[in-house]
Motif scaffolding. Structure first.
Motif, short mmCIF file in Angstrom:
data_model
loop_
_atom_site.label_atom_id
_atom_site.label_comp_id
_atom_site.label_asym_id
_atom_site.label_seq_id
_atom_site.Cartn_x
_atom_site.Cartn_y
_atom_site.Cartn_z
N ALA A 137 -10.54 -1.49 28.50
CA ALA A 137 -11.10 0.14 28.13
C ALA A 137 -11.23 0.21 26.70
O ALA A 137 -12.04 0.96 26.21
CB ALA A 137 -10.26 1.14 28.75
N LEU A 142 -15.93 1.28 30.87
CA LEU A 142 -15.48 2.10 32.02
C LEU A 142 -14.80 1.00 32.85
O LEU A 142 -15.44 0.20 33.46
CB LEU A 142 -16.47 2.90 32.76
CG LEU A 142 -15.95 3.61 33.96
CD1 LEU A 142 -14.88 4.50 33.74
CD2 LEU A 142 -17.13 4.26 34.58
N VAL A 204 -10.14 4.39 31.07
CA VAL A 204 -11.26 4.53 30.16
C VAL A 204 -10.83 5.20 29.04
O VAL A 204 -10.01 5.98 29.20
CB VAL A 204 -12.68 5.15 30.91
CG1 VAL A 204 -12.31 6.31 31.40
CG2 VAL A 204 -13.90 5.10 29.83
N LEU A 209 -15.66 8.32 28.62
CA LEU A 209 -15.95 8.92 29.94
C LEU A 209 -16.66 10.25 29.66
O LEU A 209 -18.05 10.45 30.26
CB LEU A 209 -14.66 9.23 30.59
CG LEU A 209 -14.92 9.69 31.88
CD1 LEU A 209 -15.73 9.16 32.87
CD2 LEU A 209 -13.56 10.46 32.38
N VAL A 260 -19.48 -1.38 33.10
CA VAL A 260 -18.21 -1.18 33.90
C VAL A 260 -17.77 -2.38 33.85
O VAL A 260 -18.56 -3.32 34.31
CB VAL A 260 -18.50 -0.53 35.29
CG1 VAL A 260 -17.32 -0.44 35.99
CG2 VAL A 260 -19.30 1.10 35.16
#
Length: 359
Positions: A137, A142, A204, A209, A260
């Motif tokens: 992170a 994420l 995250v 975020l 991600v």
């Protein structure tokens, strides 16, 4: 293992757990109960699990009606570490509010979101997965922790992992999130070795975020930041926040853009979604085939199943298989593990009939 500097554990504690009625109620949801017989409620066990990683940096987001119960069960939480939702707005609003609060305190804060009502088996493996997730992170991904599937479940969503990220032990790019599959598709997923259960665990940077949320749901991101800046306007701002899950709001579109990462979790995990799930989680009694939680006395003849009791009364089972019996001070539920998902229909019927005292 020592605390992770700059890491905050966010614990969304919401929902009413209608499939676990009459134990779980709107006024006393499942995270406030000891469903496993461990001597700790689910939220207490969750905070216990996170303390070695976050220390006092634990933030709980819960319904306003549950704040006092959370404070009693987790008295070590500072009062400003409990955020009270005036009404349910789904997971994205809750986590975004927490992220905005943390962003205002520390621009580099990393948060990990872990539901208050999940059960983890394998504390060391859990801590190792979170530690790696925090490191990933910090590279502005994420990160989600994907659970190693033990069977082709149709009750969970899945994450497909792609190529491994350079410089990390196990982290991979997440290729896609997929909804709960049918049995055939779930079996296909497991056969590839690329899919993991989506347990809703996200790690995250708070800033990252909110910036991702700003891309796809700008009004929700702005509302969360406004709420953090002016908490006295909570009752005004909160109802304007969009109702949407974090998976749909951010995780899925971010995965499509390669933003991600997934860290595999080799620990045991269960969200105790219904009484069948609970029955499978708890060790059975080899002497009589019935798992019992609570102070009640259970006598059985040729029976199997699960019994949860709130009193010391005796419950006798004769010639019934895979039965579920739940006794509370004002209600008794009798069903089977195969029909455990349908318990929510009773809750709906009680609501339709105005029997709110049982909800």
């Amino acid at each position: 293992m020592s605390e992770i500097e700059g890491f905050w554990a966010v614990v969304p504690a919401g929902g009413s757990g209608t499939r676990l009625w009459p134990v779980s109620r709107a006024t006393s949801p499942k995270f406030l109960h000891d469903l496993t017989g461990s001597g700790r409620t689910l939220i207490q066990a969750t905070v216990d699990r996170l303390r070695p990683l976050a220390g006092q940096r634990v933030l709980v987001v819960t319904g306003a009606r549950h704040v006092d119960a959370v404070a009693r069960q987790v008295p070590e939480l500072d009062s400003d570490h409990v955020l009270a939702e005036p009404s349910p707005r789904d997971s994205m609003a809750a986590i975004a509010w927490a992220a905005a609060v943390l962003e205002a305190r520390d621009a580099d804060a990393v948060l990990g979101s872990f539901a208050a009502d999940h059960v983890i088996d394998g504390e060391a493996e859990f801590r190792a997965a979170v530690t790696e997730a925090v490191a990933v992170a910090r590279e502005d991904y994420l990160v989600t922790i994907g659970i190693e599937p033990t069977h082709p479940s149709t009750g969970f969503g899945y994450i497909q992992a792609g190529r491994q990220l350079p410089g990390f032990a196990t982290a991979c790019r997440a290729r896609q999130f997929v909804e709960k599959p049918d049995a055939e598709r779930a079996a296909t997923y497991l056969a590839t070795g690329e899919f993991r259960w989506n347990a809703g665990m996200f790690v995250v940077r708070a800033r990252v975020l909110l910036d991702l949320l700003q891309r796809w749901h700008p009004e929700l991101a702005a509302g969360a930041r406004a709420l953090a800046a002016a908490p006295d306007r909570r009752d005004e701002i909160w109802p304007t926040l969009e109702k949407i899950a974090i998976d749909h709001a951010v995780a899925e579109p971010a995965a499509d853009e390669g933003l991600v990462a997934v860290v595999p979790g080799s620990f045991g995990w269960d969200d105790i979604g219904d009484f069948r799930s609970l029955a499978e989680l708890l060790p059975g009694d080899a002497s009589n085939g019935v798992t019992t939680v609570g102070p009640g006395q259970v006598e059985t003849v040729d029976s199997t199943g699960l019994v949860l009791t709130a009193s010391d009364r005796t419950i006798a089972l004769v010639g019934v298989e895979d039965v579920v019996v739940v006794e509370t001070h004002d209600a008794i539920l009798v069903t089977t593990t195969d029909r455990a998902q349908d318990v929510k229909k009773i809750v709906q019927r009680l609501g339709d009939r105005g029997r709110d005292a049982l909800l």
